[in-house]
Design a protein around this motif. Structure first.
Motif, short mmCIF file in Angstrom:
data_model
loop_
_atom_site.label_atom_id
_atom_site.label_comp_id
_atom_site.label_asym_id
_atom_site.label_seq_id
_atom_site.Cartn_x
_atom_site.Cartn_y
_atom_site.Cartn_z
N HIS A 22 -1.29 3.08 12.24
CA HIS A 22 -2.75 3.13 12.15
C HIS A 22 -3.33 3.64 13.47
O HIS A 22 -2.98 3.11 14.53
CB HIS A 22 -3.32 1.72 11.91
N TRP A 62 -4.11 8.91 4.93
CA TRP A 62 -5.35 8.49 4.26
C TRP A 62 -6.21 7.69 5.25
O TRP A 62 -5.74 7.31 6.32
CB TRP A 62 -5.05 7.66 3.01
N TYR A 65 -2.45 -1.18 16.24
CA TYR A 65 -3.48 -0.14 16.19
C TYR A 65 -3.54 0.60 17.52
O TYR A 65 -3.73 -0.01 18.57
CB TYR A 65 -4.86 -0.75 15.89
N CYS A 121 -3.02 -7.91 5.90
CA CYS A 121 -4.08 -6.96 5.55
C CYS A 121 -5.39 -7.73 5.39
O CYS A 121 -5.47 -8.65 4.57
CB CYS A 121 -3.71 -6.23 4.26
N GLY A 122 -6.40 -7.35 6.15
CA GLY A 122 -7.67 -8.08 6.13
C GLY A 122 -8.50 -7.79 4.90
O GLY A 122 -8.97 -8.71 4.23
N HIS A 123 -8.67 -6.50 4.58
CA HIS A 123 -9.49 -6.22 3.39
C HIS A 123 -8.79 -6.78 2.16
O HIS A 123 -9.43 -7.26 1.23
CB HIS A 123 -9.76 -4.71 3.25
N LEU A 153 2.67 -4.23 4.35
CA LEU A 153 2.10 -4.61 5.64
C LEU A 153 2.40 -6.08 5.94
O LEU A 153 2.43 -6.90 5.02
CB LEU A 153 0.58 -4.44 5.62
N ILE A 167 -4.44 6.40 8.57
CA ILE A 167 -3.28 5.56 8.23
C ILE A 167 -2.15 6.43 7.66
O ILE A 167 -2.40 7.37 6.89
CB ILE A 167 -3.68 4.46 7.21
N CYS A 202 -11.48 -2.29 7.80
CA CYS A 202 -10.11 -2.66 8.17
C CYS A 202 -10.07 -3.99 8.93
O CYS A 202 -10.35 -4.04 10.14
CB CYS A 202 -9.45 -1.56 9.00
N GLY A 203 -9.66 -5.04 8.21
CA GLY A 203 -9.70 -6.38 8.80
C GLY A 203 -8.75 -6.56 9.97
O GLY A 203 -9.12 -7.11 11.02
N THR A 204 -7.51 -6.08 9.82
CA THR A 204 -6.57 -6.24 10.93
C THR A 204 -6.94 -5.27 12.06
O THR A 204 -6.74 -5.58 13.24
CB THR A 204 -5.12 -6.04 10.47
N SER A 234 -12.58 0.64 3.94
CA SER A 234 -13.22 -0.57 4.48
C SER A 234 -13.17 -0.50 6.01
O SER A 234 -12.49 0.36 6.57
CB SER A 234 -12.47 -1.82 4.00
N ASN A 245 -1.38 -5.92 12.31
CA ASN A 245 -0.66 -4.64 12.39
C ASN A 245 -1.00 -4.06 13.77
O ASN A 245 -1.98 -4.50 14.39
CB ASN A 245 -1.14 -3.64 11.32
N GLU A 255 0.86 -1.18 0.00
CA GLU A 255 0.00 0.00 0.00
C GLU A 255 0.89 1.23 0.00
O GLU A 255 2.12 1.11 -0.04
CB GLU A 255 -0.98 -0.02 1.18
N ASP A 293 -8.74 4.32 5.77
CA ASP A 293 -9.25 3.07 5.21
C ASP A 293 -10.72 3.28 4.84
O ASP A 293 -11.48 3.84 5.61
CB ASP A 293 -9.13 1.94 6.24
#
Ligand code: PYC
Length: 333
Positions: free
Chosen positions: A225, A248, A175, A91-93, A88, A244, A254-256, A252, A173, A83, A250
């Motif tokens: 993040h 920017w 958070y 990444c979940g998404h 990363l 992030i 954010c899966g993680t 989504s 990651n 990204e 996310d």
């Protein structure tokens, strides 16, 4: 057509967030594990990431996933997550985008109603269970790497913001989880510039003074993040804005980040054992999460999160690099 490379891709979005799934043209990155491949890529091949995510082929919130041969005997693929901020560990998404693309492009044996895909990532093994009907990937449930709560109620001095209270959790990651009310900011996209600026200052202060390091893998370190919780969130239904690095949000949920939040909700005793967490993104899209197992990370109690979300294919492309192109690594505007 003049090009020194042809990189093929299936473009997807997961609940609003793009994943450019790179299916060919990069070759096998050296390394016997995906963590080694990630390190090699960062040290020797980062120009390829920049080419694929920066303008003019990408944009300031672009993200992607490079498919690789698996590094384990039973894995289907290895994945490197790229990204704008770098590579990363997980990444979940991106995983949900990858699993959707693999099913719909027939790049794994597709079994209805559920296709299980085993992926090797730099953070460890993840398993995507794809709900498939008539060849269409309807939803993906991702069994993530273990998530844990590093610490609760930390106070940090942030230039321009004063003392900021945060929880630190890991879900692939790191958070920093901050209640927006503590900054006197509304959960409102009209205020996104101020929220983002605060997020960047908070991650800088954390990385300067309390940089988190994964107890089992020192390569996974640092906070890029900040998860800003809407103060109107409830324990099992949260809304958040995910700021992030380098600047920017996310799109989504954010899966993680959802995994880290799930670990934090459990550490705070806010969820019962198998309660489902609904987590909404800044654009109002949703992931559902629940803990499917318990374990430890280092000495810390941890959960194994399962995250469910959807992705859609948006295009296919071959990306080229003309040798006379003045921007062989794209550019950041
Ligand atoms: O879905 O894990 C995620 C993610 C990380 C950064 C952006 N999305």
């Amino acid at each position: 057509m003049h090009s020194s490379m042809i990189i093929s891709a299936i473009d997807t979005h997961t609940e609003g967030m793009p994943t450019r799934v790179i299916t060919g043209g990069i070759g096998t990155v050296p390394g016997t594990t995906m963590a080694e491949r990630r390190t090699h890529f960062i040290e020797h091949l980062d120009g390829l990431r920049k080419l694929l995510v920066n303008e003019p082929r990408g944009h300031a919130a672009m993200s992607g996933a490079i498919l690789q041969p698996a590094t384990t005997d039973d894995g289907h693929y290895g994945v490197l997550f790229i990204e704008v901020s770098g590579l990363l560990p997980m990444c979940g998404h991106g995983t949900i985008g990858v699993a959707t693309a693999l099913v719909e492009a027939g790049m794994v044996p597709v079994i209805e109603p559920v296709t299980e895909i085993r992926l090797d990532t730099p953070a460890g093994r993840v398993v995507a269970s794809v709900a498939v009907s008539n060849g269409h990937a309807d939803a993906v449930t991702l069994r993530n790497v273990p998530a844990y709560c590093d610490s609760l109620d930390n106070d940090i001095e942030v230039p321009g913001l004063g003392t900021v209270r945060y929880d630190m959790a890991y879900g692939g990651n790191f958070y920093a989880i901050v209640d927006l009310a503590t900054l006197d900011l509304p959960f409102d996209r009209a205020e996104k510039d101020r929220i983002l600026a605060s997020g960047l200052r908070i991650m800088q202060a954390i990385n300067d003074f309390r940089r988190p390091v994964h107890p089992e893998d020192k390569q996974i370190a640092g906070c890029k993040h900040v998860l800003f919780l809407d103060p109107a969130s409830e324990p099992a239904h949260t809304r958040h804005a995910m700021a992030i690095h380098p600047g920017w949000f996310d799109r989504s949920p954010c899966g993680t980040g959802t995994s880290a939040l799930l670990a934090r909700q459990h550490a705070r005793g806010l969820l019962s054992e198998d309660q489902v967490l609904r987590n909404d993104s800044f654009i109002g899209t949703t992931f559902h999460a629940r803990a499917v197992d318990t374990t430890t990370v280092g000495a810390a109690p941890a959960i194994v999160p399962a995250i469910t979300g959807r992705a859609w294919l948006t295009g296919t492309a071959n990306y080229l690099l003309d040798p006379t192109d003045p921007f062989p690594e794209g550019f950041v505007f």
